[in-house]
Design a protein around this motif. Structure first.
Motif, PDB file in Angstrom:
ATOM      1  N   SER A  70      -3.065 -10.930   4.216  1.00 46.04           N
ATOM      2  CA  SER A  70      -4.085 -10.014   4.702  1.00 46.04           C
ATOM      3  C   SER A  70      -5.056 -10.780   5.583  1.00 46.04           C
ATOM      4  O   SER A  70      -5.036 -12.008   5.620  1.00 46.04           O
ATOM      5  CB  SER A  70      -4.819  -9.330   3.543  1.00 46.04           C
ATOM      6  N   ARG A  71      -5.903 -10.045   6.292  1.00 43.10           N
ATOM      7  CA  ARG A  71      -6.875 -10.710   7.156  1.00 43.10           C
ATOM      8  C   ARG A  71      -8.193  -9.971   7.160  1.00 43.10           C
ATOM      9  O   ARG A  71      -8.251  -8.750   6.972  1.00 43.10           O
ATOM     10  CB  ARG A  71      -6.331 -10.848   8.586  1.00 43.10           C
ATOM     11  N   ASP A  72      -9.239 -10.720   7.392  1.00 44.05           N
ATOM     12  CA  ASP A  72     -10.573 -10.186   7.556  1.00 44.05           C
ATOM     13  C   ASP A  72     -11.078 -10.725   8.879  1.00 44.05           C
ATOM     14  O   ASP A  72     -11.521 -11.868   8.968  1.00 44.05           O
ATOM     15  CB  ASP A  72     -11.482 -10.610   6.402  1.00 44.05           C
ATOM     16  N   ASN A  73     -10.981  -9.904   9.909  1.00 45.27           N
ATOM     17  CA  ASN A  73     -11.318 -10.367  11.250  1.00 45.27           C
ATOM     18  C   ASN A  73     -12.793 -10.733  11.399  1.00 45.27           C
ATOM     19  O   ASN A  73     -13.138 -11.629  12.166  1.00 45.27           O
ATOM     20  CB  ASN A  73     -10.937  -9.307  12.287  1.00 45.27           C
ATOM     21  N   ALA A  74     -13.654 -10.045  10.672  1.00 43.84           N
ATOM     22  CA  ALA A  74     -15.079 -10.341  10.742  1.00 43.84           C
ATOM     23  C   ALA A  74     -15.390 -11.738  10.230  1.00 43.84           C
ATOM     24  O   ALA A  74     -16.377 -12.346  10.644  1.00 43.84           O
ATOM     25  CB  ALA A  74     -15.871  -9.305   9.958  1.00 43.84           C
ATOM     26  N   LYS A  75     -14.549 -12.243   9.336  1.00 45.27           N
ATOM     27  CA  LYS A  75     -14.747 -13.575   8.768  1.00 45.27           C
ATOM     28  C   LYS A  75     -13.807 -14.617   9.349  1.00 45.27           C
ATOM     29  O   LYS A  75     -13.813 -15.765   8.905  1.00 45.27           O
ATOM     30  CB  LYS A  75     -14.576 -13.525   7.255  1.00 45.27           C
ATOM     31  N   ASN A  76     -13.004 -14.218  10.326  1.00 41.77           N
ATOM     32  CA  ASN A  76     -12.007 -15.123  10.911  1.00 41.77           C
ATOM     33  C   ASN A  76     -11.132 -15.764   9.840  1.00 41.77           C
ATOM     34  O   ASN A  76     -10.807 -16.949   9.906  1.00 41.77           O
ATOM     35  CB  ASN A  76     -12.685 -16.218  11.747  1.00 41.77           C
ATOM     36  N   THR A  77     -10.731 -14.965   8.867  1.00 42.58           N
ATOM     37  CA  THR A  77     -10.040 -15.502   7.705  1.00 42.58           C
ATOM     38  C   THR A  77      -8.754 -14.733   7.419  1.00 42.58           C
ATOM     39  O   THR A  77      -8.728 -13.501   7.506  1.00 42.58           O
ATOM     40  CB  THR A  77     -10.945 -15.457   6.466  1.00 42.58           C
ATOM     41  N   VAL A  78      -7.710 -15.465   7.085  1.00 39.80           N
ATOM     42  CA  VAL A  78      -6.462 -14.881   6.631  1.00 39.80           C
ATOM     43  C   VAL A  78      -6.213 -15.354   5.205  1.00 39.80           C
ATOM     44  O   VAL A  78      -6.546 -16.489   4.853  1.00 39.80           O
ATOM     45  CB  VAL A  78      -5.290 -15.240   7.575  1.00 39.80           C
ATOM     46  N   TYR A  79      -5.642 -14.475   4.393  1.00 39.62           N
ATOM     47  CA  TYR A  79      -5.409 -14.764   2.989  1.00 39.62           C
ATOM     48  C   TYR A  79      -3.926 -14.664   2.661  1.00 39.62           C
ATOM     49  O   TYR A  79      -3.169 -13.942   3.307  1.00 39.62           O
ATOM     50  CB  TYR A  79      -6.161 -13.772   2.102  1.00 39.62           C
ATOM     51  N   LEU A  80      -3.537 -15.381   1.638  1.00 42.07           N
ATOM     52  CA  LEU A  80      -2.206 -15.226   1.073  1.00 42.07           C
ATOM     53  C   LEU A  80      -2.361 -15.096  -0.437  1.00 42.07           C
ATOM     54  O   LEU A  80      -2.661 -16.075  -1.122  1.00 42.07           O
ATOM     55  CB  LEU A  80      -1.301 -16.412   1.415  1.00 42.07           C
ATOM     56  N   GLN A  81      -2.190 -13.879  -0.926  1.00 43.28           N
ATOM     57  CA  GLN A  81      -2.207 -13.630  -2.358  1.00 43.28           C
ATOM     58  C   GLN A  81      -0.810 -13.880  -2.893  1.00 43.28           C
ATOM     59  O   GLN A  81       0.146 -13.233  -2.468  1.00 43.28           O
ATOM     60  CB  GLN A  81      -2.643 -12.196  -2.646  1.00 43.28           C
ATOM     61  N   MET A  82      -0.689 -14.807  -3.815  1.00 38.75           N
ATOM     62  CA  MET A  82       0.602 -15.198  -4.360  1.00 38.75           C
ATOM     63  C   MET A  82       0.648 -14.818  -5.834  1.00 38.75           C
ATOM     64  O   MET A  82      -0.083 -15.372  -6.652  1.00 38.75           O
ATOM     65  CB  MET A  82       0.833 -16.701  -4.187  1.00 38.75           C
ATOM     66  N   ASP A  83       1.505 -13.871  -6.156  1.00 37.90           N
ATOM     67  CA  ASP A  83       1.669 -13.404  -7.526  1.00 37.90           C
ATOM     68  C   ASP A  83       3.068 -13.741  -8.025  1.00 37.90           C
ATOM     69  O   ASP A  83       3.988 -13.964  -7.238  1.00 37.90           O
ATOM     70  CB  ASP A  83       1.446 -11.895  -7.614  1.00 37.90           C
ATOM     71  N   ASN A  84       3.214 -13.738  -9.340  1.00 36.12           N
ATOM     72  CA  ASN A  84       4.502 -14.043  -9.960  1.00 36.12           C
ATOM     73  C   ASN A  84       5.097 -15.324  -9.389  1.00 36.12           C
ATOM     74  O   ASN A  84       6.254 -15.370  -8.969  1.00 36.12           O
ATOM     75  CB  ASN A  84       5.469 -12.869  -9.783  1.00 36.12           C
ATOM     76  N   LEU A  85       4.293 -16.360  -9.389  1.00 34.04           N
ATOM     77  CA  LEU A  85       4.721 -17.634  -8.813  1.00 34.04           C
ATOM     78  C   LEU A  85       5.901 -18.227  -9.564  1.00 34.04           C
ATOM     79  O   LEU A  85       6.033 -18.075 -10.783  1.00 34.04           O
ATOM     80  CB  LEU A  85       3.559 -18.618  -8.814  1.00 34.04           C
ATOM     81  N   LYS A  86       6.739 -18.906  -8.804  1.00 29.72           N
ATOM     82  CA  LYS A  86       7.914 -19.573  -9.332  1.00 29.72           C
ATOM     83  C   LYS A  86       7.839 -21.060  -9.012  1.00 29.72           C
ATOM     84  O   LYS A  86       7.207 -21.448  -8.028  1.00 29.72           O
ATOM     85  CB  LYS A  86       9.189 -18.986  -8.710  1.00 29.72           C
ATOM     86  N   PRO A  87       8.488 -21.902  -9.802  1.00 25.93           N
ATOM     87  CA  PRO A  87       8.478 -23.334  -9.496  1.00 25.93           C
ATOM     88  C   PRO A  87       8.956 -23.644  -8.077  1.00 25.93           C
ATOM     89  O   PRO A  87       8.449 -24.586  -7.457  1.00 25.93           O
ATOM     90  CB  PRO A  87       9.427 -23.922 -10.541  1.00 25.93           C
ATOM     91  N   GLU A  88       9.874 -22.864  -7.554  1.00 26.62           N
ATOM     92  CA  GLU A  88      10.366 -23.091  -6.207  1.00 26.62           C
ATOM     93  C   GLU A  88       9.358 -22.751  -5.116  1.00 26.62           C
ATOM     94  O   GLU A  88       9.604 -23.009  -3.938  1.00 26.62           O
ATOM     95  CB  GLU A  88      11.686 -22.345  -5.960  1.00 26.62           C
TER      96      GLU A  88
END
Length: 113
Positions: A70-88
């Motif tokens: 996702s991104r928030d253009n007002a904050k010049n920021t992009v996010y990566l929400q990572m769920d159900n993480l795996k060792p790989e």
């Protein structure tokens, strides 16, 4: 031109979650794509996710359904929400600003089993 800066990496348990952030102040943020890539030890850097200027997204098959960009253009920021993480998923995660073609220095994500 200013290098993007990632944050939010760390250690997670398998099945857990992390949220990465990338501040890309070196570009006109709202008019071009931003992407996340990762590189595991001994492997090539690989595509993870990308978000376009209008908010359209695309994901690598390996993370589809688990990660959300996702991104928030007002904050010049992009996010990566990572769920159900795996060792790989363990890798250094890099943010790429497609306006400047600059990479961040990366943030380490380690997922234990």
């Amino acid at each position: 031109q200013v290098q993007p800066v990632e944050s939010g990496g760390g250690l997670a348990q398998a099945g857990g979650s992390l949220r990465l952030s990338c501040v890309a102040s070196g570009s006109i943020f709202g008019i071009d794509a931003m992407g996340w890539y990762r590189q595991a030890p001994g492997k090539q850097r690989e595509f993870v996710a990308v978000i376009g200027s209008a908010g359209g997204t695309n994901y690598a098959d390996s993370v589809k359904g688990r990660f959300t960009i996702s991104r928030d253009n007002a904050k010049n920021t992009v996010y990566l929400q990572m769920d159900n993480l795996k060792p790989e998923d363990t890798a250094v995660y890099y943010c790429k600003d497609f306006t400047t073609n600059l990479w961040g220095q990366g943030t380490q994500v380690t997922v234990s089993s």
